[in-house]
Scaffold this motif. Structure first.
Motif, mmCIF file in Angstrom:
data_model
loop_
_atom_site.group_PDB
_atom_site.id
_atom_site.type_symbol
_atom_site.label_atom_id
_atom_site.label_comp_id
_atom_site.label_asym_id
_atom_site.label_seq_id
_atom_site.Cartn_x
_atom_site.Cartn_y
_atom_site.Cartn_z
ATOM 1 N N THR A 131 0.802 -1.163 -0.080
ATOM 2 C CA THR A 131 0.046 -0.017 0.083
ATOM 3 C C THR A 131 0.855 1.392 0.127
ATOM 4 N N LEU A 132 1.852 1.526 0.945
ATOM 5 C CA LEU A 132 2.659 2.524 0.902
ATOM 6 C C LEU A 132 3.423 2.704 -0.399
ATOM 7 N N ALA A 133 3.904 1.505 -1.042
ATOM 8 C CA ALA A 133 4.788 1.864 -2.430
ATOM 9 C C ALA A 133 3.581 2.202 -3.513
ATOM 10 N N GLY A 134 2.489 1.987 -3.121
ATOM 11 C CA GLY A 134 1.465 2.868 -4.334
ATOM 12 C C GLY A 134 1.233 3.985 -3.874
ATOM 13 N N ILE A 135 1.411 4.520 -2.515
ATOM 14 C CA ILE A 135 0.967 5.864 -2.313
ATOM 15 C C ILE A 135 1.753 6.771 -2.047
ATOM 16 N N ARG A 136 2.973 6.345 -1.971
ATOM 17 C CA ARG A 136 4.301 7.158 -1.645
ATOM 18 C C ARG A 136 4.249 8.150 -2.651
ATOM 19 N N PRO A 137 4.368 7.714 -4.117
ATOM 20 C CA PRO A 137 4.676 8.830 -4.961
ATOM 21 C C PRO A 137 3.656 9.948 -4.796
ATOM 22 N N PHE A 138 2.379 9.657 -4.678
ATOM 23 C CA PHE A 138 1.523 10.771 -4.810
ATOM 24 C C PHE A 138 1.504 11.473 -3.495
ATOM 25 N N ALA A 139 1.772 10.760 -2.313
ATOM 26 C CA ALA A 139 1.990 11.636 -1.394
ATOM 27 C C ALA A 139 3.062 12.793 -1.326
ATOM 28 N N PHE A 140 4.289 12.096 -1.968
ATOM 29 C CA PHE A 140 5.573 12.988 -2.301
ATOM 30 C C PHE A 140 5.052 14.344 -2.883
ATOM 31 N N TRP A 141 4.644 13.998 -4.042
ATOM 32 C CA TRP A 141 4.034 15.096 -4.900
ATOM 33 C C TRP A 141 3.037 16.096 -4.259
ATOM 34 N N GLY A 142 2.293 15.548 -3.469
ATOM 35 C CA GLY A 142 1.041 16.358 -2.691
ATOM 36 C C GLY A 142 1.881 17.068 -1.678
ATOM 37 N N GLY A 196 4.822 10.449 2.175
ATOM 38 C CA GLY A 196 5.588 10.494 1.077
ATOM 39 C C GLY A 196 7.309 10.759 1.393
ATOM 40 N N HIS A 197 7.510 10.523 2.652
ATOM 41 C CA HIS A 197 8.994 10.736 3.076
ATOM 42 C C HIS A 197 10.022 10.006 2.292
ATOM 43 N N GLY A 198 9.664 8.619 2.231
ATOM 44 C CA GLY A 198 10.898 7.859 1.667
ATOM 45 C C GLY A 198 10.918 7.885 0.083
ATOM 46 N N HIS A 199 10.187 8.501 -0.678
ATOM 47 C CA HIS A 199 10.064 8.523 -2.071
ATOM 48 C C HIS A 199 11.121 9.091 -2.896
ATOM 49 N N THR A 200 11.778 8.562 -3.753
ATOM 50 C CA THR A 200 12.898 8.938 -4.633
ATOM 51 C C THR A 200 12.510 9.313 -6.029
ATOM 52 N N PRO A 201 12.457 10.594 -6.487
ATOM 53 C CA PRO A 201 12.185 10.724 -7.854
ATOM 54 C C PRO A 201 12.898 10.129 -8.878
ATOM 55 N N PHE A 202 12.251 9.696 -9.906
ATOM 56 C CA PHE A 202 13.083 8.884 -10.794
ATOM 57 C C PHE A 202 14.333 9.532 -11.282
ATOM 58 N N TRP A 203 14.469 10.768 -11.497
ATOM 59 C CA TRP A 203 15.697 11.283 -11.653
ATOM 60 C C TRP A 203 16.867 11.395 -10.933
ATOM 61 N N SER A 204 16.440 11.003 -9.669
ATOM 62 C CA SER A 204 17.406 11.044 -8.420
ATOM 63 C C SER A 204 18.112 9.693 -8.087
ATOM 64 N N ARG A 205 17.610 8.786 -8.662
ATOM 65 C CA ARG A 205 17.987 7.214 -8.574
ATOM 66 C C ARG A 205 19.298 6.996 -9.072
#
Length: 101
Positions: free
Chosen positions: A43-54, A92-101
């Protein structure tokens, strides 16, 4: 060629004391905890990107509510936006955007 009673082990008899023995609830709780952690991770893996950008974009919505644009309930709207922003930051704290990987 006959078989003796020593060749075949005795099948244990299940008595009343065995039926009254409590089950091993610790094992079931461990399985339940493992399943819960797996479900939370998915669940967190699906929510984390949206929470980060929110969390990134929600402060832009604060500006109209600070200047009184909208209905007469701007204080309630501002508090609700602040609560959503804090929740987005936490989730969204642990999300890493795709350009930062």
């Amino acid at each position: 060629m006959g078989s003796s009673s020593g060749d075949n082990p005795q099948i244990p008899h299940r008595g009343d004391a065995d039926r009254l023995r409590p089950t091993n609830t610790g094992r079931y709780l461990d399985i339940l905890a493992f399943a819960g952690r797996g479900l939370w991770t998915l669940t967190l893996a699906g929510i984390r990107p949206f929470a980060f950008w929110g969390a990134v974009l929600l402060p832009l919505v604060y500006l109209p509510s600070l200047y009184g644009v909208g209905t007469g309930q701007d204080t309630a709207l501002f508090v609700e936006l602040a609560v959503w922003h804090v929740a987005s930051i936490v989730l969204g704290h642990g999300h890493t955007p795709f350009w930062s990987r």
